[in-house]
Design a protein around this motif. Structure first.
Motif, PDB file in Angstrom:
ATOM      1  N   ALA A  75      31.210 -16.583 -22.691  1.00  0.00           N
ATOM      2  CA  ALA A  75      31.946 -17.430 -21.754  1.00  0.00           C
ATOM      3  C   ALA A  75      32.026 -18.871 -22.254  1.00  0.00           C
ATOM      4  CB  ALA A  75      31.291 -17.380 -20.381  1.00  0.00           C
ATOM      5  N   LEU A  76      30.951 -19.369 -22.842  1.00  0.00           N
ATOM      6  CA  LEU A  76      30.977 -20.723 -23.402  1.00  0.00           C
ATOM      7  C   LEU A  76      32.000 -20.828 -24.529  1.00  0.00           C
ATOM      8  CD1 LEU A  76      27.165 -21.563 -23.438  1.00  0.00           C
ATOM      9  CD2 LEU A  76      28.920 -22.806 -22.152  1.00  0.00           C
ATOM     10  N   ASN A  77      32.028 -19.836 -25.403  1.00  0.00           N
ATOM     11  CA  ASN A  77      33.002 -19.865 -26.493  1.00  0.00           C
ATOM     12  C   ASN A  77      34.436 -19.856 -25.970  1.00  0.00           C
ATOM     13  OD1 ASN A  77      31.460 -19.936 -28.974  1.00  0.00           O
ATOM     14  ND2 ASN A  77      30.706 -17.908 -28.444  1.00  0.00           N
ATOM     15  N   VAL A  78      34.686 -19.037 -24.949  1.00  0.00           N
ATOM     16  CA  VAL A  78      36.024 -19.010 -24.353  1.00  0.00           C
ATOM     17  C   VAL A  78      36.385 -20.379 -23.779  1.00  0.00           C
ATOM     18  CG1 VAL A  78      37.391 -18.027 -22.462  1.00  0.00           C
ATOM     19  CG2 VAL A  78      36.001 -16.529 -23.897  1.00  0.00           C
ATOM     20  N   ALA A  79      35.372 -21.090 -23.270  1.00  0.00           N
ATOM     21  CA  ALA A  79      35.593 -22.420 -22.704  1.00  0.00           C
ATOM     22  C   ALA A  79      35.672 -23.507 -23.761  1.00  0.00           C
ATOM     23  CB  ALA A  79      34.477 -22.742 -21.715  1.00  0.00           C
ATOM     24  N   GLY A  80      35.570 -23.131 -25.034  1.00  0.00           N
ATOM     25  CA  GLY A  80      35.685 -24.107 -26.105  1.00  0.00           C
ATOM     26  C   GLY A  80      34.364 -24.713 -26.537  1.00  0.00           C
ATOM     27  N   VAL A  81      33.261 -24.135 -26.074  1.00  0.00           N
ATOM     28  CA  VAL A  81      31.930 -24.638 -26.416  1.00  0.00           C
ATOM     29  C   VAL A  81      31.275 -23.653 -27.379  1.00  0.00           C
ATOM     30  CG1 VAL A  81      29.660 -25.267 -25.506  1.00  0.00           C
ATOM     31  CG2 VAL A  81      31.719 -25.761 -24.169  1.00  0.00           C
ATOM     32  N   PRO A  82      30.990 -24.035 -28.617  1.00  0.00           N
ATOM     33  CA  PRO A  82      30.443 -23.081 -29.593  1.00  0.00           C
ATOM     34  C   PRO A  82      29.054 -22.600 -29.191  1.00  0.00           C
ATOM     35  CG  PRO A  82      30.412 -25.320 -30.484  1.00  0.00           C
ATOM     36  CD  PRO A  82      31.188 -25.378 -29.204  1.00  0.00           C
ATOM     37  N   ALA A  83      28.872 -21.283 -29.130  1.00  0.00           N
ATOM     38  CA  ALA A  83      27.620 -20.722 -28.637  1.00  0.00           C
ATOM     39  C   ALA A  83      27.327 -19.400 -29.321  1.00  0.00           C
ATOM     40  CB  ALA A  83      27.683 -20.531 -27.124  1.00  0.00           C
ATOM     41  N   LEU A  84      26.037 -19.108 -29.467  1.00  0.00           N
ATOM     42  CA  LEU A  84      25.589 -17.851 -30.059  1.00  0.00           C
ATOM     43  C   LEU A  84      24.307 -17.419 -29.357  1.00  0.00           C
ATOM     44  CD1 LEU A  84      25.829 -15.700 -32.361  1.00  0.00           C
ATOM     45  CD2 LEU A  84      24.315 -17.185 -33.705  1.00  0.00           C
ATOM     46  N   ALA A  85      24.253 -16.175 -28.915  1.00  0.00           N
ATOM     47  CA  ALA A  85      23.043 -15.621 -28.316  1.00  0.00           C
ATOM     48  C   ALA A  85      22.186 -14.993 -29.409  1.00  0.00           C
ATOM     49  CB  ALA A  85      23.392 -14.580 -27.259  1.00  0.00           C
ATOM     50  N   VAL A  86      20.882 -15.275 -29.369  1.00  0.00           N
ATOM     51  CA  VAL A  86      19.943 -14.791 -30.377  1.00  0.00           C
ATOM     52  C   VAL A  86      18.675 -14.318 -29.665  1.00  0.00           C
ATOM     53  CG1 VAL A  86      18.639 -15.369 -32.456  1.00  0.00           C
ATOM     54  CG2 VAL A  86      20.832 -16.494 -32.026  1.00  0.00           C
TER      55      VAL A  86
END
Length: 316
Positions: free
Chosen positions: A48-59
């Motif tokens: 959802a963050l990536n869709v909002a333009g915020v680079p994110a990765l779950a680890v």
């Protein structure tokens, strides 16, 4: 009604009281950590963050602790969002400490305000959860997901809470006939719904000792579909961006013997799932938790004491 059942059905007032954090707009990297359920929630929030333009990765917490360079180039500053109901999961707490030592800003998302994770973080997003929640994460999972998706810009209001409760009740009525004679359950979800599909599979596995799998919908056709037969139930969480493609999968699954539960999709049982993918992710989660409870009841299993599990996973 056992405590697990109550923690599912009575979770909605806690949603209405949950904090509403400001959305994230920072363009720096965001690493979302968690273990088990918390990791799956982090996957949905990262999408959802990536869709909002915020680079994110779950680890996974243990992976970030052991080899952060496999997920973020060394020396890159990041905002760490660490999810943990108890705030005591060993890998997540240690990963938070290491992240701060490496110069990263750490935010804890937890249901225990005074936990080790909260103390290791620069800031804390606290969610009060149902007091009877036991080993299996129910209300706490929904609350942490809701908090995380609000960071991605989700506006979730009282009418959405009521709609989620109604959706759970509707699905629950259909479960007995759907699950009768079935021993293999597959959860399919894309984008922001993939982590929730994985969480649905985990819940059912923990609560009822059922063989479960989770995949992206169209990926499922590339090999795993070979296991489908007349003992299979497929739970399809429809993504509004790809609903038509996902719906075309349903006749193929049914032709191979599967029963299909479609949330926002056609199936042997079809339940309306409105809104964008972020809203759908929150709304469907209690219904998936209730599926685990219903299957466990049908098998005579006690979800307050799931086999081999403890409420907090710590490593010596």
């Amino acid at each position: 009604m056992n405590p697990t059942h109550r923690s599912i059905t009575e979770q909605f007032p806690y949603w209405q009281r949950a904090a509403v954090p400001a959305p994230i707009h920072s363009a720096q990297a965001h690493i979302l950590l968690g273990c088990g359920t918390s990791y799956y929630l982090a996957q949905s929030v990262a999408a959802a963050l990536n869709v909002a333009g915020v680079p994110a990765l779950a680890v996974p917490g243990g992976e970030w602790l052991a080899r952060p360079g496999a997920y973020l180039p060394a020396g890159t500053p990041a905002h760490i969002l660490a999810f943990s109901r108890s705030g005591e999961s060993t890998e997540t707490v240690q990963a938070a400490h290491r992240s701060r030592a490496d110069g990263h800003h750490v935010t804890a998302v937890t249901c225990e305000a005074g936990s080790s994770l909260a103390q290791a973080a620069d800031e804390v997003l606290y969610a009060e959860t149902h007091p009877e929640e036991g080993i299996v994460m129910t209300s706490s999972a929904s609350l942490m997901l809701l908090t995380g998706l609000r960071l991605a810009g989700l506006a979730f209001h009282e009418e959405d809470v009521l709609a989620s409760q109604a959706l759970m009740t509707q699905a629950q009525r259909a479960y007995p006939a759907l699950i009768e004679g079935r021993t293999h359950v597959v959860f399919l979800g894309a984008g922001e719904l993939y982590g929730v599909a994985q969480e649905g599979a985990l819940k059912l596995q923990e609560m009822s000792l059922t063989y479960t799998q989770a995949y992206h919908p169209l990926e499922y056709r590339h090999g795993p579909i070979s296991l489908v037969d007349d003992r299979t139930v497929v739970v399809l969480l429809s993504h509004p961006d790809t609903a038509a493609d996902e719906a075309r999968l349903v006749p193929e699954l049914r032709s191979k013997g599967a029963r299909v539960l479609g949330f926002g999709a056609p199936g042997d049982v079809s339940v309306e799932l409105p809104g964008d993918a972020r809203r759908r992710a929150v709304m469907v989660l209690p219904a998936l938790q209730m599926l685990g409870e219903c299957v466990a009841q049908a098998r005579g299993l006690d979800t307050t004491a799931p086999r081999w599990l403890t409420k907090v996973v710590t490593l010596a």
